[in-house]
Scaffold this active site. Sequence first.
Site, mmCIF file in Angstrom:
data_model
loop_
_atom_site.group_PDB
_atom_site.id
_atom_site.type_symbol
_atom_site.label_atom_id
_atom_site.label_comp_id
_atom_site.label_asym_id
_atom_site.label_seq_id
_atom_site.Cartn_x
_atom_site.Cartn_y
_atom_site.Cartn_z
ATOM 1 N N CYS A 2 -12.720 8.092 -38.844
ATOM 2 C CA CYS A 2 -12.594 7.159 -39.955
ATOM 3 C C CYS A 2 -13.507 5.982 -39.633
ATOM 4 O O CYS A 2 -14.157 5.981 -38.598
ATOM 5 C CB CYS A 2 -11.171 6.633 -40.076
ATOM 6 S SG CYS A 2 -9.977 7.901 -40.552
ATOM 7 N N GLY A 30 -15.903 8.632 -43.728
ATOM 8 C CA GLY A 30 -14.715 9.075 -44.453
ATOM 9 C C GLY A 30 -14.881 8.877 -45.941
ATOM 10 O O GLY A 30 -15.140 7.763 -46.385
ATOM 11 N N ASN A 102 -9.121 3.820 -36.267
ATOM 12 C CA ASN A 102 -9.915 5.050 -36.256
ATOM 13 C C ASN A 102 -9.461 5.813 -35.034
ATOM 14 O O ASN A 102 -9.534 5.298 -33.924
ATOM 15 C CB ASN A 102 -11.413 4.700 -36.132
ATOM 16 C CG ASN A 102 -12.257 5.912 -35.783
ATOM 17 O OD1 ASN A 102 -11.951 7.032 -36.185
ATOM 18 N ND2 ASN A 102 -13.328 5.697 -35.040
ATOM 19 N N GLY A 103 -8.961 7.021 -35.246
ATOM 20 C CA GLY A 103 -8.515 7.797 -34.095
ATOM 21 C C GLY A 103 -7.284 8.592 -34.424
ATOM 22 O O GLY A 103 -6.992 8.836 -35.596
ATOM 23 N N TYR A 259 -23.403 13.653 -34.081
ATOM 24 C CA TYR A 259 -23.205 13.875 -35.502
ATOM 25 C C TYR A 259 -22.609 12.703 -36.290
ATOM 26 O O TYR A 259 -23.105 12.355 -37.346
ATOM 27 C CB TYR A 259 -22.305 15.107 -35.695
ATOM 28 C CG TYR A 259 -21.857 15.321 -37.106
ATOM 29 C CD1 TYR A 259 -22.744 15.799 -38.062
ATOM 30 C CD2 TYR A 259 -20.562 15.007 -37.512
ATOM 31 C CE1 TYR A 259 -22.350 15.968 -39.389
ATOM 32 C CE2 TYR A 259 -20.160 15.177 -38.826
ATOM 33 C CZ TYR A 259 -21.056 15.664 -39.754
ATOM 34 O OH TYR A 259 -20.660 15.823 -41.051
ATOM 35 N N ASP A 365 -29.848 22.625 -36.101
ATOM 36 C CA ASP A 365 -28.667 21.910 -36.604
ATOM 37 C C ASP A 365 -28.095 21.072 -35.459
ATOM 38 O O ASP A 365 -28.394 21.324 -34.293
ATOM 39 C CB ASP A 365 -27.612 22.889 -37.143
ATOM 40 C CG ASP A 365 -26.725 22.223 -38.210
ATOM 41 O OD1 ASP A 365 -26.787 20.988 -38.367
ATOM 42 O OD2 ASP A 365 -25.978 22.955 -38.889
ATOM 43 N N ASP A 366 -27.264 20.083 -35.815
ATOM 44 C CA ASP A 366 -26.677 19.258 -34.752
ATOM 45 C C ASP A 366 -25.595 20.015 -34.004
ATOM 46 O O ASP A 366 -25.408 19.834 -32.800
ATOM 47 C CB ASP A 366 -26.112 17.958 -35.331
ATOM 48 C CG ASP A 366 -25.073 18.198 -36.400
ATOM 49 O OD1 ASP A 366 -23.897 18.336 -36.069
ATOM 50 O OD2 ASP A 366 -25.445 18.286 -37.580
HETATM 51 P P1 AMP Z 1 -19.956 24.992 -39.633
HETATM 52 O O1 AMP Z 1 -20.617 25.313 -40.911
HETATM 53 O O2 AMP Z 1 -18.472 25.131 -39.706
HETATM 54 O O3 AMP Z 1 -20.539 25.680 -38.450
HETATM 55 O O4 AMP Z 1 -20.172 23.436 -39.392
HETATM 56 C C1 AMP Z 1 -21.389 22.976 -38.901
HETATM 57 C C2 AMP Z 1 -21.874 21.822 -39.716
HETATM 58 O O5 AMP Z 1 -20.836 20.857 -39.903
HETATM 59 C C3 AMP Z 1 -23.014 21.150 -39.021
HETATM 60 O O6 AMP Z 1 -24.110 21.194 -39.901
HETATM 61 C C4 AMP Z 1 -22.553 19.735 -38.754
HETATM 62 O O7 AMP Z 1 -23.517 18.829 -39.244
HETATM 63 C C5 AMP Z 1 -21.248 19.568 -39.480
HETATM 64 N N1 AMP Z 1 -20.145 19.081 -38.621
HETATM 65 C C6 AMP Z 1 -19.962 19.208 -37.313
HETATM 66 N N2 AMP Z 1 -18.798 18.646 -36.909
HETATM 67 C C7 AMP Z 1 -18.223 18.150 -38.001
HETATM 68 C C8 AMP Z 1 -17.003 17.419 -38.260
HETATM 69 N N3 AMP Z 1 -16.146 17.157 -37.293
HETATM 70 N N4 AMP Z 1 -16.753 17.068 -39.523
HETATM 71 C C9 AMP Z 1 -17.605 17.364 -40.512
HETATM 72 N N5 AMP Z 1 -18.756 18.035 -40.346
HETATM 73 C C10 AMP Z 1 -19.077 18.422 -39.111
#
Ligand code: AMP
Length: 485
Positions: A2, A30, A102-103, A259, A365-366
């Site tokens: 958050c 959020g 936040n937490g 991220y 991707d991250d």
């Molecule tokens: P997925 O499609 O489930 O593999 O999610 C991967 C994508 O979700 C990546 O492109 C990240 O940028 C994003 N992501 C990673 N962690 C989170 C998070 N906790 N909440 C929302 N998005 C996330």
Amino acid sequence: MCGFISIMAPEGHDVITDVLSGLLAIQHRGQDAAGAVTFGDKFQAKKGLGLVREVFQQKHLSRLKGHLGVGHVRYPTVGGGDDTDVQPFWIDFPMGIAMAHNGNVTNFHELKRDYFPRRDVRLASSCDLEAVLYVFAAKLIETRASNNGCTAEEVATAVAEVFEKVKGAYSVVGTVAGAGMFAFRDPFGIKPAVFGERDGPDGKSYAVASESVVLDVAGFQRVRDLDAGELLWIGNDRQPRFIQVGQQPHRPCIFEYIYFARPDSVIDGVSVYEARLRLGEVLAEKWRTTGLEIDAVIPVPESSRTAAQTMAETLGVPYREGFVKNRYVGRTFIMPNDKERQESVRQKLNPIRMEFEGKRVLILDDSIVRGNTSRQIVKIARQMGAKKVYLASYSPPLLHPCPYGVDMATKREFIASGKTERELCEEIGCDHLVYQDIDQMVRAIQEVRHDRREFCKACFTGEYPTGDVTEQMLSDIECDRLAAR
Ligand code: AMP
């Protein structure tokens, strides 16, 4: 995850405009709900479900008077889509206290089951901030020597009580009516909180926020991050007082750099942008060892853009924008089921054919969580005529749920769980897959600050710094999340 902001301006100056511009700057933390509470001579509040610009209208600005203010944007983890859970929370009696956090409180279930019933406290919501607020308020009321305000030491006693009774990771900001503002960071400093000040003709204003970008947009100078377990109190003398309450080692969440945070934020002295630049360089070195030739590096927008640039530079190949993101489609990650998530990835990321046709592309991707994004983008790249589709993640495989307030997948949902890279490659459908190594990730971020700081990286390693995370706790949190979907 958050976001919050708390501001104290000189008396007679309203803070609501700064609170709202700060909240807009951290809307990425959020999008589910937003709220603000101000204090001039009484608490005024506006909270609701939706984005900041949907919740607040002009009429609220003229009502939300006062030189003290707290604002919050919510991304639900524990608690649900109910508006009774929207922060900030406050009490008016026997003293006025407003709070946002936040937490996540990891022993919320126990507190609800044992601690609060024994004290005849009935929680009005399913938001864990209530636990922090009531423990804090009860101790402050018991400790304070006078009915007229409170001292920094008395607030520190209340924070110590919170640390003892309320487990987990939570940064908190708040206001004590007529007495001042406070902020504290959880004992391990997992969640961020940064302090800044601004000079004005009538004196200084002070702010604490989840990310430094809030301070930038509201014209505050970043002074420093709060330390792990540290309290900041600014009373009516308007002198910031820092008191070290907790005594644990600092373990800031590494995923902020991967991220969560905006690249223009600085967290614990480390520029998020610089960290991502370095993560891209380091991953390029690992990619080189595969010996595979590529024609371009393509980021999955937005967060991996920065790292993709240095990855491409280091490998001596072009950086290309192969996907255009429609930022008006809601977040895929929080869609209730996989089918909806998959369809929404397609609506959200549209490809540019010429960047794929006949090319060997490395898509960055991250992170890869459930694998929905990866599967979809690999499929799209192939439909666009890519000759080879390689995939890289500048963070290591995600394997462990986060009990500290991040809506990670549940253990079963992590795509990397129990699979080799080859099996993952097959499942995602790419020609080769490379993840960042854990040590390289940590070193890359340490190098930006030239120190050997350790991080909370439990989502990659399963080593939870608070040392009190049990299977039961993880399963309670999992049940809450599944129920909230
Ligand atoms: P997925 O499609 O489930 O593999 O999610 C991967 C994508 O979700 C990546 O492109 C990240 O940028 C994003 N992501 C990673 N962690 C989170 C998070 N906790 N909440 C929302 N998005 C996330």
